[in-house]
Design an enzyme around this catalytic site. Structure first.
Site, mmCIF file in Angstrom:
data_model
loop_
_atom_site.group_PDB
_atom_site.id
_atom_site.type_symbol
_atom_site.label_atom_id
_atom_site.label_comp_id
_atom_site.label_asym_id
_atom_site.label_seq_id
_atom_site.Cartn_x
_atom_site.Cartn_y
_atom_site.Cartn_z
ATOM 1 N N GLY A 47 0.842 -1.183 0.000
ATOM 2 C CA GLY A 47 0.000 0.000 0.000
ATOM 3 C C GLY A 47 0.876 1.231 0.000
ATOM 4 N N GLN A 52 3.481 10.019 0.846
ATOM 5 C CA GLN A 52 4.761 9.306 0.766
ATOM 6 C C GLN A 52 5.538 9.630 -0.512
ATOM 7 O OE1 GLN A 52 2.921 5.310 1.889
ATOM 8 N NE2 GLN A 52 4.961 5.154 2.767
ATOM 9 N N CYS A 100 6.872 -0.228 6.659
ATOM 10 C CA CYS A 100 6.414 0.912 5.868
ATOM 11 C C CYS A 100 7.531 1.338 4.918
ATOM 12 C CB CYS A 100 6.063 2.060 6.810
ATOM 13 S SG CYS A 100 5.510 3.545 5.964
ATOM 14 N N LEU A 101 7.168 1.688 3.690
ATOM 15 C CA LEU A 101 8.179 2.132 2.720
ATOM 16 C C LEU A 101 8.892 3.399 3.197
ATOM 17 C CD1 LEU A 101 6.269 1.587 -0.666
ATOM 18 C CD2 LEU A 101 7.877 0.038 0.472
ATOM 19 N N HIS A 142 -3.291 1.630 8.624
ATOM 20 C CA HIS A 142 -1.922 2.109 8.410
ATOM 21 C C HIS A 142 -1.900 3.250 7.376
ATOM 22 C CE1 HIS A 142 2.565 1.421 7.807
ATOM 23 N NE2 HIS A 142 2.239 2.111 6.720
ATOM 24 N N GLU A 143 -2.585 3.036 6.247
ATOM 25 C CA GLU A 143 -2.568 4.051 5.181
ATOM 26 C C GLU A 143 -3.350 5.293 5.594
ATOM 27 O OE1 GLU A 143 -0.447 3.661 2.935
ATOM 28 O OE2 GLU A 143 -0.116 1.511 3.179
ATOM 29 N N HIS A 146 -1.249 7.593 7.493
ATOM 30 C CA HIS A 146 -0.374 8.443 6.665
ATOM 31 C C HIS A 146 -1.080 9.760 6.334
ATOM 32 C CE1 HIS A 146 3.233 6.173 5.846
ATOM 33 N NE2 HIS A 146 2.555 5.096 5.508
HETATM 34 NI NI NI Z 1 3.361 3.176 5.308
#
Ligand code: NI
Length: 179
Positions: A47, A52, A100-101, A142-143, A146
Site C-alpha cells: 500500500g 509518501q 512501511c516504505l 496504516h494508510e 499516513h
Molecule cells: Ni506506510
C-alpha cells in the site's frame, strides 16, 4: 510511467494532515494514481499513501495477490481509495508486525482494530464501502494514518518490539498477538 522517490521518516510532510480531494476524474488525479502505482510496484509495497511521494492529498492505494514483504498474508484486492474514513466494528485489537516504505528496514508490533467498516471514493468519485478484517483492515488503518500525519512507530506500545526486519525474522514468523 514515473517512479517517485519515497519520502522517509524525518520529512515534515509525513507528519502533516493531507488535504481532501475535491475534484475527481482529473488529469492531476489520474497522474498521481499512476505515479503511486508505479512507485508501489517498484518498491514491492502492499500500500502507499500520496504524502509518501510528496503529495498532500487524501489518496491511498493498496492490494496484492502475493507479497514478498508479507509472505504469509492473504490476498487483498487492489483498490484506489480517496478521502477514506473508517470506524471500528468492535474494540478487539490485534498486534502484528508492520513495516512501511517510509521506514525502510524496520518493523514494529502495532495494535490495530481487527474488524472495521471503511468508506471512500474511487478516482471517478464512485463511493466504495466495505466491511473487512485482518490484514485488509490493518492496511486501511496504516494508510489512513499516513493521511493524518502518523507513522507506524508512533503506534508501537512497547518499543522493545521495534527493530530491523533482518533481526526480527523469527519473531515475525511467529506472527500476531491476541489482546
Ligand atoms: Ni506506510
Amino acid at each position: 510511467m514515473t517512479i517517485k522517490n519515497v519520502l522517509i521518516m524525518g520529512e515534515d510532510l509525513l507528519f502533516q494532515r493531507a488535504h481532501e480531494v475535491t475534484e475527481f476524474d482529473t488529469l492531476t488525479l489520474h497522474t498521481l494514481l499512476e505515479d503511486m502505482q508505479d512507485t508501489m510496484i517498484k518498491e514491492s509495497g502492499v500500500g502507499i499513501a500520496a504524502p509518501q511521494i510528496g503529495e498532500s492529498q487524501r489518496v491511498i492505494i493498496f492490494g496484492f495477490t502475493h507479497s514478498e514483504r508479507y509472505p504469509d498474508a492473504p490476498p487483498v484486492p487492489h483498490t484506489i481509495l480517496i478521502n477514506p474514513e473508517y470506524t471500528a466494528l468492535s474494540d478487539q485489537m490485534i498486534s502484528d508486525w508492520e513495516g512501511c516504505l517510509s521506514v525502510p528496514g524496520l518493523r514494529g508490533l502495532v495494535p490495530r482494530y481487527e474488524k472495521i467498516k471503511y468508506t471512500g471514493f474511487d478516482e471517478m468519485g464512485k463511493k466504495i464501502e466495505r466491511v473487512v478484517e485482518g490484514m485488509h483492515a490493518r492496511i486501511i488503518q496504516h494508510e489512513y494514518d499516513h493521511l493524518e500525519g502518523i507513522l507506524f512507530p508512533q503506534r508501537i506500545k512497547d518499543l522493545t518490539q521495534f527493530g530491523f526486519s533482518s533481526v526480527l525474522l523469527e519473531k515475525i514468523r511467529k506472527g500476531k498477538k491476541q489482546h
